[in-house]
Design an enzyme around this catalytic site. Structure first.
Site, short mmCIF file in Angstrom:
data_model
loop_
_atom_site.label_atom_id
_atom_site.label_comp_id
_atom_site.label_asym_id
_atom_site.label_seq_id
_atom_site.Cartn_x
_atom_site.Cartn_y
_atom_site.Cartn_z
N ASP A 50 0.82 -1.22 0.00
CA ASP A 50 0.00 0.00 0.00
C ASP A 50 0.85 1.27 0.00
OD1 ASP A 50 -2.00 -1.85 0.31
OD2 ASP A 50 -2.90 -0.93 2.08
N HIS A 194 3.69 -2.37 3.06
CA HIS A 194 3.74 -1.04 2.44
C HIS A 194 5.03 -0.86 1.66
CE1 HIS A 194 0.82 -0.61 5.70
NE2 HIS A 194 0.31 0.41 5.03
ZN LIG Z 1 -2.51 3.13 3.34
#
Ligand SMILES: [Zn+2]
Length: 248
Positions: A50, A194
């Site tokens: 992400d 991430h």
């Molecule tokens: Zn996020």
């Protein structure tokens, strides 16, 4: 109402009771469920990244995934991607799946529904003009109300939540972060990580080597005969496991 219920469950019940309660509620709420994993026995695990693309981490991560022949899903922020369209193109060209995170890292639950819809539409249209059809959406912070969920579904997007996560927004050794995924992970799971990282203003960003973390996770999955892939790959086998997932 649903948000309230999950808040109450989070605050007042232990983990085992929470799981039991969720097990009872999920089948009832399946029509408004988000994709939490794949149904049935599977040796696949979806890797999701992400908040990118990130100019430093994303290229190194793509190198690693290419070396290992692994496909993943990138939930991108379109404002960041617009600054680095070449990175976005590279993600797509190397065969990864691109999902929509949003334009910026804002909570959908804290804006008017009309604004959320307008921004989702614009971000998706821009993304699709560069990389082709977008199927999956993951709202920032996982913030979702019944209204924002219905909006995303009416827009034709499938909402994806997650299972095991590396807690990679906190400073730690790559081995520790990888262990947080490898401990609970099982076939059919969706792992949250991430490549970019958006944190509230003033909060320090962790500096540990997150690509090394991914490398350790890939090694650990291979040792368990679990095959990493994108969310679409995971669902192609068993269909989605849906879970009611609402939080502020
Ligand atoms: Zn996020």
């Amino acid at each position: 109402m649903l948000t309230l219920m999950s808040d109450v469950a989070r605050k007042s019940l232990g983990p085992a009771s929470r799981r039991r309660l969720k097990g009872m509620i999920d089948p009832i709420l399946a029509p408004v469920g988000s994709i939490h994993g794949a149904k049935g026995p599977s040796n696949k695990v979806a890797l999701t990244f992400d908040d990118g693309p990130d100019p430093v981490v994303t290229p190194r991560l793509l190198d690693l995934l290419r070396t290992r022949g692994v496909r993943a899903t990138f939930f991108v922020l379109t404002d960041k991607a617009a600054d680095r369209p070449e990175l976005l193109r590279r993600i797509a060209e190397e065969g990864h799946e691109i999902g929509l995170h949003f334009d910026r890292h804002d909570r959908l639950t804290r804006m008017r529904l009309g604004e959320a819809r307008r921004r989702v539409r614009a971000a998706r249209a821009w993304l699709e003009s560069l990389t082709g059809p977008v199927r999956f959406f993951r709202p920032p912070f996982g913030s979702q109300s019944l209204s924002t969920y219905m909006m995303a579904r009416f827009e034709g997007l499938e909402v994806v939540s997650w299972g095991p996560y590396a807690e990679d927004w906190a400073e730690q050794a790559p081995e520790t972060a990888a262990g947080k995924v490898l401990g609970p992970v099982k076939g059919g799971d969706i792992v949250l990580m991430h490549d970019g990282l958006e944190k509230p203003e003033g909060e320090a960003l962790p500096t540990f080597d997150r690509v090394r973390m991914v490398e350790l996770i890939l090694d650990g999955l291979a040792a368990r005969n679990l095959a990493p892939g994108a969310v679409g790959d995971l669902l192609a086998d068993g269909g989605p496991r849906l879970s009611a997932w609402f939080r502020r």
